[in-house]
Design an enzyme around this catalytic site. Structure first.
Site, mmCIF file in Angstrom:
data_model
loop_
_atom_site.group_PDB
_atom_site.id
_atom_site.type_symbol
_atom_site.label_atom_id
_atom_site.label_comp_id
_atom_site.label_asym_id
_atom_site.label_seq_id
_atom_site.Cartn_x
_atom_site.Cartn_y
_atom_site.Cartn_z
ATOM 1 N N ARG A 38 0.935 -1.194 0.186
ATOM 2 C CA ARG A 38 -0.056 -0.055 -0.101
ATOM 3 C C ARG A 38 0.990 1.453 -0.086
ATOM 4 O O ARG A 38 0.580 2.140 -0.680
ATOM 5 C CB ARG A 38 -0.858 0.032 1.023
ATOM 6 C CG ARG A 38 -1.888 1.128 1.382
ATOM 7 C CD ARG A 38 -2.656 0.714 2.734
ATOM 8 N NE ARG A 38 -3.649 1.772 3.215
ATOM 9 C CZ ARG A 38 -4.559 2.145 2.699
ATOM 10 N NH1 ARG A 38 -5.075 1.498 1.603
ATOM 11 N NH2 ARG A 38 -5.358 3.319 2.976
ATOM 12 N N LEU A 91 -6.997 6.687 -0.715
ATOM 13 C CA LEU A 91 -6.336 5.427 -1.078
ATOM 14 C C LEU A 91 -7.287 4.410 -0.118
ATOM 15 O O LEU A 91 -7.146 4.508 1.230
ATOM 16 C CB LEU A 91 -5.194 5.293 -0.573
ATOM 17 C CG LEU A 91 -4.032 3.875 -0.772
ATOM 18 C CD1 LEU A 91 -3.929 3.966 -2.343
ATOM 19 C CD2 LEU A 91 -2.676 4.229 -0.239
ATOM 20 N N SER A 92 -7.992 3.617 -0.800
ATOM 21 C CA SER A 92 -9.254 2.937 -0.183
ATOM 22 C C SER A 92 -8.699 2.019 0.954
ATOM 23 O O SER A 92 -7.416 1.554 1.128
ATOM 24 C CB SER A 92 -9.967 2.193 -1.106
ATOM 25 O OG SER A 92 -10.581 2.864 -2.023
ATOM 26 N N ALA A 93 -9.746 1.601 1.860
ATOM 27 C CA ALA A 93 -8.959 0.595 3.025
ATOM 28 C C ALA A 93 -8.780 -0.411 2.445
ATOM 29 O O ALA A 93 -9.436 -1.361 1.778
ATOM 30 C CB ALA A 93 -10.252 0.763 4.287
#
Length: 391
Positions: A38, A91-93
């Site tokens: 990530r 930035l999505s979970a």
């Protein structure tokens, strides 16, 4: 100053495992997220809510705090862009990304359209699974296009990113086996249905609360499927701006006029604050209703508005009842209470009991069965009552 990114990655992996957030049917996702971490897709500036406003958090000046924001938890999105004081990209979970890509049922060799590149992470993960040159991603923000291309190149991912509005235009490379959208739409763009192969899957965030998986019918003209997971997403930038979810939005719609109707309602408002099954049912039946709740010594109070010209306030009286005031072009408080009663009549369904069907002419939500109770998705005329259609 440095940040222990490797340690944070390991801790996130462990927390995902402890929670059962790694999809059993898609073990490739755990490998892909390890290979494409990530932090490799997070910009050097993130934004953190300090209780009053979004404030910048820079990797160069505080790498540990920046890394903490990237790896805040499985359910935590990282805000990557703020416009006019509000988040406009994120930035999505991790848990949500894993859940949506698991719902996609992606296999090697599938062609994929990733709608809404953002930082490029979901595009990269899909390309890791599908294979070289099989993923194309569209992004309306040309600045994000350039950044995402650099990140994919730095991580060795072979996927195409093009500038364009994925809501209204289709990139080359179709028809696609899988379509994966990363921003919320209220109505599915029919171009998505036409761009998918018969039998293809479309995974997209619906409105404010969850994501849906549609399977395209053999005729290629219709699609239907279930609500598959919960989560909140950025809205479609090319669509109408979503109504404010804060009290300020309610105050603006209400204005300074007196209520046009008042009555006592024999309901304890506690579920409106805490029961997300109820909140989802209200969202289905009254899709433009913004519901804000707060507590005082008498219990939960609620303020409702439609972002336009109708409002309602439910004030707890401390005895399990509330006073309802409302005004505007429609009685949106009555609509909410009707949806609440319907939800109880239907046995208090969960979000996973609902599905959506899309045809060239209509889109609707259904409960438990495509031919059961249903609610139109398309906006109705101002003042028109939304109720389950007996079809």
């Amino acid at each position: 100053m440095t940040a222990d990114l490797v340690g944070r990655r390991r801790r996130m992996d462990a927390v995902m495992e402890q929670r059962g957030a790694w999809p059993v049917d898609s073990p490739w996702l755990r490998e892909a997220m390890a290979a494409l971490p990530r932090d490799a897709f997070a910009p050097d500036r993130l934004w953190r809510w300090d209780g009053h406003a979004y404030v910048p958090l820079d990797r160069a000046t505080d790498p540990a705090a920046w890394a903490d924001e990237v790896y805040a938890g499985p359910d935590a999105a990282a805000v990557t862009q703020v416009t006019a004081g509000l988040p406009s990209s994120s930035l999505s979970a991790p848990a949500v990304v894993a859940d949506m890509l698991d719902s996609l049922r992606l296999e090697p060799g599938h062609t994929v359209w990733d709608v809404g590149t953002g930082q490029g992470w979901s595009c990269a993960l899909a390309a890791w699974r599908a294979g070289l040159g099989l993923v194309v991603s569209t992004e309306i923000d040309e600045g994000l296009v350039a950044l995402a291309r650099r990140r994919l190149a730095a991580t060795g991912v072979d996927a195409e990113i093009v500038a364009g509005n994925g809501t209204s235009s289709v990139p080359p490379g179709g028809p696609f086996d899988r379509i994966h959208a990363t921003y919320a739409v209220e109505t599915v763009p029919y171009e998505w249905i036409k761009a998918a192969r018969p039998g293809g899957r479309i995974v997209y965030p619906w409105g404010r609360l969850g994501h849906v998986v549609l399977t395209v019918a053999a005729d290629g003209r219709t699609a239907s499927g279930w609500v598959q997971g919960l989560g909140q997403f950025m809205a479609d930038r090319s669509g109408p701006a979503p109504a404010s979810a804060g009290y300020d939005g309610y105050a603006k719609v209400r204005g300074s006029g007196d209520p046009e109707a008042e009555e006592v309602v024999e309901r304890d408002l506690e579920p409106l604050a805490d029961d997300w099954d109820l909140r989802f049912a209200v969202r289905v039946a009254v899709p433009d209703a913004v519901v804000i709740t707060g507590r005082d010594e008498d219990g939960v109070n609620a303020w409702i508005h439609d972002g336009n010209a109708s409002w309602a306030a439910l004030s707890a009286r401390g005895d399990g009842s509330a006073v309802l005031h409302q005004g505007g072009l429609r009685r949106i408080g009555d609509e909410l209470l009707t949806a609440w009663s319907q939800w109880e009549t239907h046995g208090r369904p969960t979000p996973y009991d609902y599905g959506i069907t899309v045809t060239p002419e209509h889109q609707w939500v259904w409960l438990r069965d495509p031919h059961g109770p249903r609610w139109p998705i398309a906006a109705t005329k101002e003042g028109e009552r939304r109720a389950a259609l007996p079809l």
